[in-house]
Enzyme design. Structure first.
Site, short mmCIF file in Angstrom:
data_model
loop_
_atom_site.label_atom_id
_atom_site.label_comp_id
_atom_site.label_asym_id
_atom_site.label_seq_id
_atom_site.Cartn_x
_atom_site.Cartn_y
_atom_site.Cartn_z
N GLU A 247 10.13 -18.75 1.28
CA GLU A 247 9.48 -17.80 2.18
C GLU A 247 8.60 -18.58 3.14
O GLU A 247 7.96 -19.56 2.77
CB GLU A 247 8.62 -16.81 1.38
CG GLU A 247 9.44 -15.85 0.55
CD GLU A 247 8.63 -14.68 0.00
OE1 GLU A 247 7.44 -14.52 0.36
OE2 GLU A 247 9.21 -13.93 -0.80
N HIS B 3 11.61 -12.77 3.54
CA HIS B 3 12.27 -12.53 2.26
C HIS B 3 13.66 -13.15 2.40
O HIS B 3 14.56 -12.49 2.92
CB HIS B 3 12.38 -11.04 1.96
CG HIS B 3 11.11 -10.38 1.56
ND1 HIS B 3 11.01 -9.02 1.36
CD2 HIS B 3 9.88 -10.88 1.29
CE1 HIS B 3 9.78 -8.71 1.00
NE2 HIS B 3 9.07 -9.82 0.95
N ASP C 92 3.87 -7.73 -2.49
CA ASP C 92 3.30 -7.63 -1.14
C ASP C 92 2.25 -6.53 -1.10
O ASP C 92 1.17 -6.71 -0.53
CB ASP C 92 4.39 -7.32 -0.10
CG ASP C 92 5.39 -8.44 0.07
OD1 ASP C 92 5.05 -9.61 -0.18
OD2 ASP C 92 6.53 -8.15 0.48
#
Length: 137
Positions: free
Chosen positions: A23, A84, A95
Site C-alpha cells: 500500500e 488497496h 481504515d
C-alpha cells in the site's frame, strides 16, 4: 465532492501502481470551498506500517513537514490517500477504525482489476462516499 486536476489524478494512480504489492500513502493538497475539495497536487509519504501489503501508516515526521509546507504555500491539506493493491474498492474496517480527521477526504486507489479511485469524507463517526471527478472548473 472531490475534484482532481488531470495531473494530480494521473500522479495518484501512477504512485499506487508503482507501489504494488505494498500500500502507498500520502497527502492531498488543494482547496476546499462550497463542499468541494479541489486537489491540485499529491504528496507521497513513506508507508512505515509493519505489514505494508495490507496496512498503511504515514511516516509522522514527513507528514508534519508536508502539512507545514502546504500551509506555508497558502493552500490546504484536503485529505489523505492510500492504495488497496488487491482490493477492496472501499474503506476497510481498519481504515474506519483508524480515521481521525473529520471533514477530510480519504481517497483509496483500488488495484484489483482496473484502477478505481474512490473517496470518502470522514464525519467523525463514519465514512460518507463522495463523488470523484477529474478536470477543471
Amino acid at each position: 465532492m472531490i475534484q482532481f486536476t488531470p495531473e494530480s489524478y494521473d500522479a495518484l494512480v501512477d504512485h499506487a501502481e508503482r507501489g504494488v504489492p505494498e500500500e502507498i500513502c500520502g497527502l492531498l493538497e488543494g482547496t476546499r470551498e462550497d463542499g468541494t475539495a479541489q486537489v491540485t497536487a499529491i504528496h507521497p509519504i513513506e508507508n512505515v506500517a509493519t505489514h505494508r501489503e495490507t496496512r498503511y501508516t504515514l511516516e509522522p515526521e514527513a507528514q508534519l513537514a508536508v502539512m507545514e509546507a502546504i500551509e506555508g504555500k497558502g493552500t490546504d491539506v484536503v485529505g489523505f490517500y492510500h492504495s488497496h493493491p488487491t482490493g477492496p474498492p472501499h474503506p476497510s474496517a481498519t481504515d474506519e477504525a483508524q480515521a481521525t480527521w473529520a471533514g477530510y477526504s480519504y481517497v483509496i486507489v483500488s488495484l484489483s482489476g482496473r484502477p478505481f479511485v474512490g473517496s470518502w469524507e470522514w464525519t467523525g463517526e463514519k465514512f460518507e462516499q463522495e463523488l470523484v471527478s477529474v478536470g477543471r472548473d
